[in-house]
Design a protein around this motif. Structure first.
Motif, PDB file in Angstrom:
ATOM      1  N   GLY A   1      44.441  46.354  29.209  1.00  0.00           N
ATOM      2  CA  GLY A   1      45.680  45.731  29.592  1.00  0.00           C
ATOM      3  C   GLY A   1      46.876  46.420  28.966  1.00  0.00           C
TER       4      GLY A   1
ATOM      5  N   LEU B   1      44.078  54.098  32.662  1.00  0.00           N
ATOM      6  CA  LEU B   1      44.114  55.489  33.117  1.00  0.00           C
ATOM      7  C   LEU B   1      43.340  56.389  32.157  1.00  0.00           C
TER       8      LEU B   1
ATOM      9  N   VAL C   1      33.918  49.209  35.619  1.00  0.00           N
ATOM     10  CA  VAL C   1      34.879  48.170  35.974  1.00  0.00           C
ATOM     11  C   VAL C   1      36.215  48.781  36.355  1.00  0.00           C
TER      12      VAL C   1
ATOM     13  N   ALA D   1      36.327  49.954  39.722  1.00  0.00           N
ATOM     14  CA  ALA D   1      36.521  48.873  40.691  1.00  0.00           C
ATOM     15  C   ALA D   1      37.995  48.504  40.814  1.00  0.00           C
ATOM     16  N   ILE D   2      38.669  48.509  39.683  1.00  0.00           N
ATOM     17  CA  ILE D   2      40.095  48.193  39.707  1.00  0.00           C
ATOM     18  C   ILE D   2      40.863  49.220  40.530  1.00  0.00           C
ATOM     19  N   PHE D   3      40.557  50.476  40.282  1.00  0.00           N
ATOM     20  CA  PHE D   3      41.272  51.521  41.013  1.00  0.00           C
ATOM     21  C   PHE D   3      40.935  51.496  42.493  1.00  0.00           C
TER      22      PHE D   3
ATOM     23  N   TRP E   1      40.251  48.849  44.170  1.00  0.00           N
ATOM     24  CA  TRP E   1      41.071  47.770  44.698  1.00  0.00           C
ATOM     25  C   TRP E   1      42.504  48.254  44.902  1.00  0.00           C
ATOM     26  N   GLY E   2      43.005  48.959  43.899  1.00  0.00           N
ATOM     27  CA  GLY E   2      44.365  49.461  43.981  1.00  0.00           C
ATOM     28  C   GLY E   2      44.586  50.366  45.176  1.00  0.00           C
TER      29      GLY E   2
ATOM     30  N   TRP F   1      44.336  48.286  48.471  1.00  0.00           N
ATOM     31  CA  TRP F   1      45.293  47.227  48.781  1.00  0.00           C
ATOM     32  C   TRP F   1      46.718  47.525  48.363  1.00  0.00           C
ATOM     33  N   GLU F   2      46.890  48.541  47.551  1.00  0.00           N
ATOM     34  CA  GLU F   2      48.239  48.843  47.085  1.00  0.00           C
ATOM     35  C   GLU F   2      48.653  50.226  47.582  1.00  0.00           C
TER      36      GLU F   2
ATOM     37  N   ALA G   1      51.001  52.145  44.996  1.00  0.00           N
ATOM     38  CA  ALA G   1      50.552  52.363  43.612  1.00  0.00           C
ATOM     39  C   ALA G   1      49.150  52.935  43.519  1.00  0.00           C
TER      40      ALA G   1
ATOM     41  N   GLU H   1      47.453  56.380  42.507  1.00  0.00           N
ATOM     42  CA  GLU H   1      47.230  56.899  41.144  1.00  0.00           C
ATOM     43  C   GLU H   1      47.962  56.218  40.023  1.00  0.00           C
TER      44      GLU H   1
ATOM     45  N   LEU I   1      49.069  49.902  37.531  1.00  0.00           N
ATOM     46  CA  LEU I   1      48.546  49.073  38.611  1.00  0.00           C
ATOM     47  C   LEU I   1      49.442  47.906  38.956  1.00  0.00           C
TER      48      LEU I   1
ATOM     49  N   VAL J   1      37.219  41.824  41.494  1.00  0.00           N
ATOM     50  CA  VAL J   1      37.408  42.814  40.438  1.00  0.00           C
ATOM     51  C   VAL J   1      37.625  42.133  39.096  1.00  0.00           C
TER      52      VAL J   1
END
Lengths: 98, 98
Positions: free
Chosen positions: A9, A15, A81, A84-86, A88-89, A92-93, A96, A98, B5, B81
DNA sequence: CAGTATCCGTATCGATACTG
DNA sequence: CAGTATCGATACGGATACTG
C-alpha cells in the motif's frame, strides 16, 4: 495507524515487487526501472520489504561485486497477488496501466 | 503523481471494497464496520470509488429511505483481487490480519 | 555501485462541528 | 440517516548532496 496491510500500500511497493518478479535484482536496475523514484525512497522500501520478510538482501563478493535482492517464498506469494492487481488494472483502468 | 493504481492504495479503500463485498451497503454500516474511519474520509473514498466506476450510489425512496452503494462489474472484479490480497495477508502476515 | 543524511513541501488523514 | 465544511497535525514522498 490502522494501516490495513502493512507495507503493501505504500507508494512504489507494488511496482517494486513486480519488478523484482521480472528479474530485476540490483539497486541500480530497480532505480532505473521505477522511473522517478529517489534512492532514499527506494532504500526505504527495500528495507521495509526486507523487514517484513518479502525479500532477502545479499551482498555478493563475486565479480562484479554488488548487492542482490531476491524474493522469499512470502515474496513469491505476494508477487502472484500483485500480478492479479495489475491484471485488474490493465483490464479495467484504461489510463492507469503501467 | 505517479500513483501506480489510482484509487487502489489509498488508506481504507481496500477494507472498504471488502466490506462492500460482504454485503455492507449503507453509509452508516460502513462507518461502523470500518472502525476509526471518519465520515469525511469515508465520503471521500466512496466518491473516489464511484468516480472510478467501482461502485454505484443509488438513493432509495423506499421504506426506510436511504442510500445504497453497490459494486459494479468492475468492482466485482476488484473484490476478487482484494480477496487475494487479504488471503495473502492472513497467510503470511500473522499480526496484520484484519 | 549502493546506498545514507537532511530538509522541505504537501497530500492526506484525524477530529470536530454542522446540515439537508 | 447521510453526509459536508473546516482546520490543524504529521507522515510521507520529493529533491539534493554526500559517502563507503
Amino acid at each position: 495507524m490502522a494501516r490495513p496491510l502493512g507495507v503493501v500500500g505504500d507508494r512504489w511497493t507494488l511496482l517494486l515487487v513486480r519488478d523484482l518478479l521480472r528479474g530485476r535484482s540490483h539497486f541500480a536496475e530497480l532505480e532505473e526501472s521505477l522511473e522517478g523514484i529517489f534512492p532514499n525512497v527506494l532504500s526505504g522500501r527495500l528495507k521495509a520489504l526486507e523487514d517484513s520478510g518479502v525479500l532477502n538482501r545479499l551482498v555478493t563478493s563475486g565479480r562484479p561485486p554488488g548487492t542482490e535482492y531476491q524474493r522469499t517464498d512470502k515474496g513469491q506469494a505476494l508477487a502472484a497477488v500483485v500480478g492479479a492487481i495489475f491484471d485488474w488494472g490493465t483490464e479495467w483502468e484504461p489510463k492507469a496501466d503501467e
